[in-house]
Design an enzyme around this catalytic site. Structure first.
Site, short mmCIF file in Angstrom:
data_model
loop_
_atom_site.label_atom_id
_atom_site.label_comp_id
_atom_site.label_asym_id
_atom_site.label_seq_id
_atom_site.Cartn_x
_atom_site.Cartn_y
_atom_site.Cartn_z
N LYS A 111 36.67 2.87 -20.52
CA LYS A 111 35.74 2.44 -19.46
C LYS A 111 35.92 3.30 -18.21
CE LYS A 111 34.12 -1.40 -21.40
NZ LYS A 111 33.01 -1.98 -21.81
N LYS A 194 30.82 4.12 -33.12
CA LYS A 194 30.40 2.80 -33.60
C LYS A 194 29.05 2.42 -33.02
CE LYS A 194 32.21 0.00 -29.94
NZ LYS A 194 32.43 -1.30 -29.47
N LYS A 197 25.79 -1.39 -27.86
CA LYS A 197 24.62 -1.50 -27.00
C LYS A 197 24.66 -0.51 -25.84
CE LYS A 197 26.83 -5.85 -26.30
NZ LYS A 197 26.79 -7.20 -26.79
P1 TYM Z 1 31.11 -7.53 -27.52
O1 TYM Z 1 30.13 -8.35 -26.74
O2 TYM Z 1 31.22 -6.09 -27.22
O3 TYM Z 1 30.81 -7.68 -29.06
C1 TYM Z 1 30.71 -8.95 -29.70
C2 TYM Z 1 31.37 -8.89 -31.07
O4 TYM Z 1 30.74 -7.89 -31.88
C3 TYM Z 1 31.73 -7.01 -32.39
N1 TYM Z 1 31.17 -5.65 -32.50
C4 TYM Z 1 31.31 -4.87 -33.59
N2 TYM Z 1 31.94 -5.09 -34.75
C5 TYM Z 1 31.91 -4.10 -35.68
N3 TYM Z 1 31.25 -2.92 -35.47
C6 TYM Z 1 30.61 -2.66 -34.31
N4 TYM Z 1 29.97 -1.52 -34.13
C7 TYM Z 1 30.63 -3.66 -33.29
N5 TYM Z 1 30.13 -3.75 -32.03
C8 TYM Z 1 30.48 -4.97 -31.57
C9 TYM Z 1 32.88 -7.05 -31.42
O5 TYM Z 1 34.08 -6.67 -32.04
C10 TYM Z 1 32.86 -8.52 -31.01
O6 TYM Z 1 33.57 -9.29 -31.94
N6 TYM Z 1 35.46 -8.79 -25.43
C11 TYM Z 1 34.44 -9.22 -26.37
C12 TYM Z 1 33.83 -10.56 -26.04
C13 TYM Z 1 34.85 -11.63 -25.88
C14 TYM Z 1 35.58 -12.30 -26.90
C15 TYM Z 1 36.42 -13.21 -26.24
C16 TYM Z 1 35.56 -12.20 -28.30
C17 TYM Z 1 35.27 -12.13 -24.68
N7 TYM Z 1 36.19 -13.08 -24.90
C18 TYM Z 1 37.27 -14.06 -26.96
C19 TYM Z 1 36.44 -13.04 -29.01
C20 TYM Z 1 37.27 -13.95 -28.34
C21 TYM Z 1 33.35 -8.17 -26.38
O7 TYM Z 1 33.18 -7.43 -25.45
O8 TYM Z 1 32.55 -8.21 -27.47
#
Ligand code: TYM
Length: 331
Positions: A111, A194, A197
């Site tokens: 980041k 990967k 968004k």
């Molecule tokens: P976020 O919003 O970026 O993504 C949500 C979930 O989607 C998964 N993901 C992917 N998995 C496989 N391949 C990809 N290309 C891919 N892109 C996204 C992410 O691994 C995630 O599971 N920090 C987290 C949100 C969060 C969270 C938590 C998750 C906040 N608190 C507590 C679990 C438990 C995040 O930014 O996910």
């Protein structure tokens, strides 16, 4: 019964990476565990979204998760900021998180490289907030994609440190979970990395994408001029197309193109056409459901109201116990 927690940031529409990395597993677990799923709006503040956009995004992400099959009758679906207890646990856990370890977070380093003018403290302590989300319900399993693996390591470290410091066996050590197999990393269409968004335009296929959009994106996916010798190893961009195909196409279809690759008769144009068709077949029913649910504001607000109530019970109990353990007791 085991407790499961997962979440997603409201920073854009759900894409296939979110679905296959996290949502799909959550759907499989919601029948047999005590499941919490939330929209991580506190987390999304690190990039300072406009207030109107934030509200709309939260609603949209709720609708999209419901459309995927999250069932609010059997799991608890809520908005993170509806639980102020999360903010309190975050504050308390911050006392156990060392800046040195937080600075070594892969996500943090990425980041600050991408946006060096916005290295705020929220970004640095992002893993602590995430630990609070998980530990507030004392979850054992967290269905997430591969990119979140290190965050779960942080969560376990804070949990163990808390237990050790106060001489208790209070917090569990939650794991990033994918039914005993490797965590998923869904590739994007741009040839590397990967699906995400915040990646380049056209890298992600969203669950709201229409057939035409899917076709356009997939047909533009990076490939090369094709193998020149039988059974050559695949370059990354080609592996990615196969990985995506394995998610949405039948085994026979994948095998057909594997064989074509191995005997050098593959035509990537045909493969991409097939991939776009199969992605559309997968996405179409979800897309229709998203339209239906997102136009039903009453339903969405009822779901989150009830979700917040249920989530509150567990959050309140945890924070009360934590306060007691720490020594914040009433006179
Ligand atoms: P976020 O919003 O970026 O993504 C949500 C979930 O989607 C998964 N993901 C992917 N998995 C496989 N391949 C990809 N290309 C891919 N892109 C996204 C992410 O691994 C995630 O599971 N920090 C987290 C949100 C969060 C969270 C938590 C998750 C906040 N608190 C507590 C679990 C438990 C995040 O930014 O996910």
């Amino acid at each position: 019964m085991e407790t499961v927690v997962s979440g997603i940031r409201p920073t854009g529409n759900l894409h296939l990476g979110n679905y296959f990395g996290a949502v799909k597993n959550f759907l499989k677990m919601q029948h047999d565990a005590n499941c919490y799923f939330f929209v991580a709006d506190y987390h999304s503040l690190t990039t300072h979204p406009h207030p109107d956009n934030l509200n709309a995004s939260v609603k949209q992400v709720l609708a999209e998760n419901l459309a995927c099959g999250l069932n609010p009758e059997i799991c608890t679906l809520y908005v993170q900021s509806d639980l102020p207890e999360v903010a309190e646990l975050y504050l308390l856990l911050n006392m156990l998180a060392y800046t040195g370890e937080l600075e070594r977070s892969v996500t943090f380093k990425e980041k600050i490289r991408k946006d060096p003018n916005n290295v705020n403290a929220g970004l640095l302590t992002y893993p602590v907030l995430m630990a609070a989300d998980i530990l507030i319900h004392k979850a054992a399993k967290v269905p997430v994609g591969k990119d979140q693996e290190q965050h779960l390591e942080f969560t376990r470290n804070f949990a163990v440190r808390f237990n050790h410091l106060y001489g208790v066996e209070f917090f569990p050590q939650p794991v990033a979970y994918n039914f005993g197999v490797q965590l998923v990393k869904v590739p994007g269409l741009d040839g590397s990395g990967k699906m995400g968004k915040s990646e380049a335009e056209g890298n992600a296929v969203f669950l709201i994408d229409e057939h035409d959009t899917i076709k356009k994106k997939v047909m533009r996916a990076v490939t090369d001029s094709g193998p020149t010798e039988p059974n050559q190893p695949k370059p990354e961009a080609i592996t990615n197309i196969f990985t995506l195909m394995k998610l949405v196409s039948s085994n026979d279809t994948v095998q057909h193109f594997e064989d074509a690759y191995n005997n050098c008769t593959i035509r990537y144009g045909d493969m991409k056409k097939q991939l776009a068709e199969d992605m559309n077949i997968f996405i179409a029913p979800i897309r229709e459901k998203i339209k239906e649910i997102s136009s039903d504001e009453k339903y969405i607000s009822k779901v989150v109201r009830e979700g917040a109530e249920k989530a509150h019970e567990s959050a309140r109990k945890t924070v009360q116990e934590v306060r007691n353990i720490i020594g914040m007791r009433s006179f």
